[in-house]
Design an enzyme around this catalytic site. Structure first.
Site, mmCIF file in Angstrom:
data_model
loop_
_atom_site.group_PDB
_atom_site.id
_atom_site.type_symbol
_atom_site.label_atom_id
_atom_site.label_comp_id
_atom_site.label_asym_id
_atom_site.label_seq_id
_atom_site.Cartn_x
_atom_site.Cartn_y
_atom_site.Cartn_z
ATOM 1 N N GLY A 98 2.775 2.150 10.648
ATOM 2 C CA GLY A 98 3.720 3.246 10.447
ATOM 3 C C GLY A 98 4.486 3.635 11.693
ATOM 4 O O GLY A 98 5.121 4.688 11.739
ATOM 5 N N GLU A 124 -6.613 4.634 8.189
ATOM 6 C CA GLU A 124 -6.375 6.055 7.916
ATOM 7 C C GLU A 124 -7.623 6.691 7.298
ATOM 8 O O GLU A 124 -7.913 7.862 7.537
ATOM 9 C CB GLU A 124 -5.138 6.203 7.013
ATOM 10 C CG GLU A 124 -3.857 5.959 7.822
ATOM 11 C CD GLU A 124 -2.685 5.426 7.040
ATOM 12 O OE1 GLU A 124 -2.710 5.445 5.798
ATOM 13 O OE2 GLU A 124 -1.719 4.966 7.688
ATOM 14 N N LYS A 167 0.055 4.210 -0.175
ATOM 15 C CA LYS A 167 -0.604 5.373 0.459
ATOM 16 C C LYS A 167 -0.439 6.603 -0.434
ATOM 17 O O LYS A 167 -0.397 6.455 -1.658
ATOM 18 C CB LYS A 167 -0.067 5.591 1.876
ATOM 19 C CG LYS A 167 -0.114 4.302 2.693
ATOM 20 C CD LYS A 167 0.065 4.491 4.164
ATOM 21 C CE LYS A 167 -0.034 3.135 4.849
ATOM 22 N NZ LYS A 167 0.053 3.226 6.294
ATOM 23 N N HIS A 192 -9.394 1.202 5.224
ATOM 24 C CA HIS A 192 -8.096 1.348 5.903
ATOM 25 C C HIS A 192 -8.270 2.285 7.101
ATOM 26 O O HIS A 192 -9.051 3.238 7.044
ATOM 27 C CB HIS A 192 -7.061 1.912 4.919
ATOM 28 C CG HIS A 192 -5.672 1.867 5.479
ATOM 29 N ND1 HIS A 192 -5.216 2.794 6.391
ATOM 30 C CD2 HIS A 192 -4.660 0.991 5.306
ATOM 31 C CE1 HIS A 192 -3.975 2.490 6.727
ATOM 32 N NE2 HIS A 192 -3.616 1.400 6.088
ATOM 33 N N ASN A 209 0.871 -1.186 0.000
ATOM 34 C CA ASN A 209 0.000 0.000 0.000
ATOM 35 C C ASN A 209 0.904 1.232 0.000
ATOM 36 O O ASN A 209 1.509 1.556 1.011
ATOM 37 C CB ASN A 209 -0.882 -0.061 1.264
ATOM 38 C CG ASN A 209 -1.688 1.204 1.484
ATOM 39 O OD1 ASN A 209 -1.759 2.072 0.616
ATOM 40 N ND2 ASN A 209 -2.285 1.311 2.659
ATOM 41 N N GLU A 266 -5.106 -5.032 10.791
ATOM 42 C CA GLU A 266 -4.024 -4.072 11.009
ATOM 43 C C GLU A 266 -4.269 -3.322 12.315
ATOM 44 O O GLU A 266 -5.082 -2.386 12.356
ATOM 45 C CB GLU A 266 -3.981 -3.059 9.858
ATOM 46 C CG GLU A 266 -3.739 -3.676 8.509
ATOM 47 C CD GLU A 266 -3.250 -2.627 7.510
ATOM 48 O OE1 GLU A 266 -2.110 -2.762 7.047
ATOM 49 O OE2 GLU A 266 -3.983 -1.674 7.230
ATOM 50 N N SER A 310 3.658 -2.241 10.165
ATOM 51 C CA SER A 310 5.123 -2.276 10.300
ATOM 52 C C SER A 310 5.741 -3.624 9.927
ATOM 53 O O SER A 310 6.700 -4.064 10.553
ATOM 54 C CB SER A 310 5.542 -1.866 11.716
ATOM 55 O OG SER A 310 5.114 -0.543 11.987
HETATM 56 P P1 PGA Z 1 3.051 0.188 7.522
HETATM 57 O O1 PGA Z 1 1.554 0.390 6.951
HETATM 58 O O2 PGA Z 1 3.562 -1.106 6.932
HETATM 59 O O3 PGA Z 1 3.813 1.387 7.036
HETATM 60 O O4 PGA Z 1 2.929 0.116 8.993
HETATM 61 C C1 PGA Z 1 0.688 -0.698 6.809
HETATM 62 C C2 PGA Z 1 -0.632 -0.225 6.265
HETATM 63 O O5 PGA Z 1 -1.125 0.822 6.684
HETATM 64 O O6 PGA Z 1 -1.241 -0.892 5.406
#
Ligand code: PGA
Length: 249
Positions: free
Chosen positions: A171, A97, A10, A95, A8, A165, A210
């Site tokens: 992140g 976010e 983003k 997601h 992803n 997640e 992560s």
């Molecule tokens: P990250 O993000 O691997 O940077 O923690 C995962 C995600 O949000 O899908």
């Protein structure tokens, strides 16, 4: 069941970022093919170009969001049909976010996932608890509720993927312990058997938060973890290839 490792991107990546996708395709072609599906989900403006770049290579292309409707007066939005039309084969919905920044509720996520199915796309449905919810002992309650509320009608192993997640792991460099991941994934598998009988044992449940080359192998070996949703470490071909190494046997 064939695992899925999806990157992803983003809101990252100008056209120059497509070079990383080419390096990823070359890296995959250079060794034993991984025993998993590999996908990249770039921002909307790069989807068409990425589809072109990876044509004939073993990389699937997905999007990061879609609108629930097929078309209409929704300025700035993109429908699942539009994504399918330009060659995407999947879309991430719900997601954390988007849930946090755009107030998306389970019912919105479900409508988007159903739009994905309507358009012939695979829906990658994201769920996960916040740090506060975990500290309060609500992880299973929250993820169970999100799963029930976000799962599209008509979900099958062929058209739907769940991504667990933990919000606090996204992140941050923090990952859930393998014991915690095992507990949640086993719980989600049991809930799926109630919500989608007949499909539950084949529906893929990804872990995200992560995931890096250093921890991927351990996390991917946890029972009921059927791949990964990778953010930051999917932006560099070398890192993503490192994560995929565990699937190249
Ligand atoms: P990250 O993000 O691997 O940077 O923690 C995962 C995600 O949000 O899908």
């Amino acid at each position: 069941m064939r695992p899925l490792v999806a990157g992803n991107w983003k809101m990252n990546g100008l056209t120059a970022q497509l070079a990383e996708a080419m390096m990823l395709a070359d890296g995959l072609a250079a060794g034993t093919p991984p025993v998993c599906d590999v996908m990249l989900c770039p921002p909307f403006p790069l989807i068409s170009a990425l589809v072109h770049v990876v044509k004939g290579r073993s990389i699937l292309v997905g999007a990061q969001d879609c609108h629930a409707k097929a078309s209409g007066a929704q300025t700035g939005d993109v429908s699942a049909e539009m994504l399918a039309d330009i060659g995407a084969s999947a879309v991430i919905v719900g997601h954390s976010e988007r849930r946090a920044d755009h107030g998306e509720r389970d019912s919105d996520v479900k409508a988007k996932a159903e739009a994905a199915l309507r358009a012939g796309l695979t829906a990658i449905v994201c769920i996960g608890e916040t740090a506060g919810q975990r500290a309060a002992g609500l992880t299973l309650e929250v993820t169970g509720r999100q799963l029930a509320g976000s799962l599209p009608k008509g979900a099958t192993a062929a058209n739907t993927v769940i991504a667990y997640e933990p919000v606090w792991a996204i992140g941050t460099g923090l990952t859930a312990s393998t014991a915690d991941v095992a507990e949640v994934h086993a719980f989600l598998r049991r809930r799926l058997s109630e919500l989608s009988p007949g499909n539950s044992d084949k529906l893929r449940i990804l872990y995200g938060g992560s995931v890096k080359p250093a921890n991927a192998k351990e996390l991917m070996a946890v029972p009921h973890v059927n791949g990964a949703l990778v953010g930051g470490a999917s932006l560099k071909a070398a890192d993503f290839l490192g994560i995929l190494l565990g699937y190249r046997i």
